[in-house]
Enzyme design. Structure first.
Site, PDB file in Angstrom:
ATOM      1  N   TRP A 106       0.825  -1.210   0.000  1.00 52.53           N
ATOM      2  CA  TRP A 106       0.000   0.000   0.000  1.00 52.53           C
ATOM      3  C   TRP A 106       0.854   1.252   0.000  1.00 52.53           C
ATOM      4  CZ3 TRP A 106      -4.225  -0.632  -2.203  1.00 52.53           C
ATOM      5  CH2 TRP A 106      -5.008  -1.769  -1.994  1.00 52.53           C
ATOM      6  N   ASP A 175      -2.072   6.413   6.523  1.00 50.64           N
ATOM      7  CA  ASP A 175      -3.097   5.554   5.915  1.00 50.64           C
ATOM      8  C   ASP A 175      -3.457   4.475   6.934  1.00 50.64           C
ATOM      9  OD1 ASP A 175      -4.625   3.723   4.570  1.00 50.64           O
ATOM     10  OD2 ASP A 175      -3.167   3.315   2.981  1.00 50.64           O
ATOM     11  N   LYS A 199     -12.325  -2.330   6.243  1.00 51.49           N
ATOM     12  CA  LYS A 199     -11.462  -3.241   6.986  1.00 51.49           C
ATOM     13  C   LYS A 199     -11.941  -3.349   8.435  1.00 51.49           C
ATOM     14  CE  LYS A 199      -9.065  -3.078   3.213  1.00 51.49           C
ATOM     15  NZ  LYS A 199      -7.845  -2.337   2.922  1.00 51.49           N
TER      16      LYS A 199
HETATM   17  C1  LIG Z   1      -7.337  -1.731   1.655  1.00 50.08           C
HETATM   18  C2  LIG Z   1      -6.303  -0.700   1.788  1.00 50.08           C
HETATM   19  C3  LIG Z   1      -6.174   0.345   0.854  1.00 50.08           C
HETATM   20  C4  LIG Z   1      -7.074   0.473  -0.370  1.00 50.08           C
HETATM   21  O1  LIG Z   1      -8.347   0.781   0.013  1.00 50.08           O
HETATM   22  P1  LIG Z   1      -9.500   1.071  -1.091  1.00 50.08           P
HETATM   23  O2  LIG Z   1     -10.633   1.471  -0.206  1.00 50.08           O
HETATM   24  O3  LIG Z   1      -9.733  -0.205  -1.828  1.00 50.08           O
HETATM   25  O4  LIG Z   1      -9.038   2.160  -1.960  1.00 50.08           O
HETATM   26  C5  LIG Z   1      -5.192   1.295   1.057  1.00 50.08           C
HETATM   27  N1  LIG Z   1      -4.362   1.224   2.118  1.00 50.08           N
HETATM   28  C6  LIG Z   1      -4.450   0.228   3.044  1.00 50.08           C
HETATM   29  C7  LIG Z   1      -3.517   0.205   4.199  1.00 50.08           C
HETATM   30  C8  LIG Z   1      -5.421  -0.765   2.892  1.00 50.08           C
HETATM   31  O5  LIG Z   1      -5.512  -1.741   3.812  1.00 50.08           O
END
Ligand SMILES: *Cc1c(COP(=O)(O)O)cnc(C)c1O
Length: 363
Positions: A106, A175, A199
């Protein structure tokens, strides 16, 4: 009816009490005669849902008053672009440079997107072969003139987590897609936090952004309205139609967390769940987790079997035992158990028991 345990990395399990409450309220929310999905986002009913959700989230995380909480769409992936579009000019001197920590899949995507807008300096990388550890503070090669420092506290695919919040003299951007609400955090350490909801927060379609007031309002020239934090903040996340049902469900998750006792209680449960699973993996010669102990994730636990030829058997047996979606990410292979807030401790116990039995019969 007993539901299976779903170890999906996202969209992931939701707390059963939340689903039951949504079911009860599906046809008639609080006497309105409507499903929440049928309400105008400008109705008094939906406004009360939205305000309650924001105030519960602020309470859970202890969000200071000079931070805005935004309920957006587009996923964490849109934030990869929105962050540089909005934060580059916000820093003194209009720096066209930002620091990024590269700790996994990511981070790499965030870096690639930011490179479309500015110079990215990778202030630390853990990419020597595989991502199996987070860098220490001493290993961070930070720039004083960066507009911000971006990092990924938990790498969802590799199962690599920071055990500390980096110290930086510039605004820290995180993030937190796979960790937000899993434990208490000190929001004041961050300039901006973002997370896709699917998540650990609620259903897909909702993205949460928590941003310090002074960092917004200076987007780069030509930034579309939908990518401008200030426009969303000034319109209470209702500049356009927000993802109303996802917002409502996230609000029910916040209430569930409050009823549980808040994030300190959630953290204790999460740590216990992770410790148990890692202990079972470490005690066996059959299962391996590649991540350095100090960087192991509480949320995503990748593991491999001694013989990859047994992977399909393992997954098939797991499915029959009510343990779903354990297949690892295609880039890593093996297995991955995602054990977010909504995964009950009993689910971990069931997984550990299944792993032991599989090892006994196949090891
Ligand atoms: C799942 C995830 C993403 C991507 O998320 P989307 O909602 O599909 O854009 C980005 N960063 C992390 C750490 C993730 O777990």
């Amino acid at each position: 009816m007993s539901r299976p345990y779903n170890f999906s990395a996202g969209p992931a399990m939701l707390p059963e009490p939340v689903l039951r409450r949504a079911q009860e309220e599906m046809l008639d929310w609080h006497g309105s005669g409507m499903c929440v999905a049928e309400m105008s986002h400008r109705s008094k009913q939906f406004m009360s849902i939205a305000e309650q959700a924001e105030s519960d989230l602020r309470m859970l995380l202890g969000v200071p008053d000079d931070y805005r909480v935004l309920f957006l769409q587009g996923g964490a992936s849109s934030q990869f672009a929105m962050v540089p579009m909005n934060l580059l000019a916000a820093s003194k001197g209009s720096s066209a440079m930002a620091d990024y920590l590269n700790t996994g899949s990511w981070s790499k995507k965030a870096i690639a997107e930011a490179r479309k807008f500015c110079d990215v300096k990778v202030a630390a990388t853990a990419e020597d072969g595989r991502f199996i550890r987070a860098p220490t503070q001493a290993e961070l090669n930070l720039s004083a003139n960066a507009a911000y420092l971006h990092y990924t506290p938990n790498e969802t695919i590799e199962g690599v987590e920071f055990s500390y919040v980096p110290e930086a003299t510039v605004p820290l951007v995180a993030d937190m897609s796979s960790t937000l609400l899993s434990r208490p955090i000190d929001v004041s350490r961050f300039g901006l936090i973002y997370a896709g909801a699917q998540k650990n927060i609620g259903p897909a379609g909702l993205t949460i952004v928590i941003v310090r007031d002074d960092l917004i309002g200076q987007p780069r020239n030509g930034t579309p309205a939908m990518f401008d934090y200030k426009i969303h903040a000034d319109n209470d996340s209702m500049y356009n139609t927000p993802p109303t049902y996802a917002w409502y469900l996230a609000g029910l998750v916040f209430q569930w967390l409050k009823d549980l006792g808040g994030l300190a209680v959630m953290a204790e449960i999460n740590q216990r769940k992770a410790d148990k699973l890692y202990a079972a993996i470490d005690a066996s010669d059959f299962y391996t987790n590649p991540v350095e102990v100090a960087s192991r994730s509480w949320m995503n636990v990748p593991f491999t079997l001694a013989d990859a030829a047994l992977d399909e058997d393992f997954l098939g047996g797991a499915k029959s035992a009510g343990l779903l979606t354990l297949k690892g990410h295609r880039s890593v292979g093996g297995m991955r158990a995602s054990i977010y807030n909504a995964m009950p401790e009993a689910g971990i116990d069931a997984l550990i028991a299944y792993m032991a039995e599989f090892e006994r019969t196949h090891g």
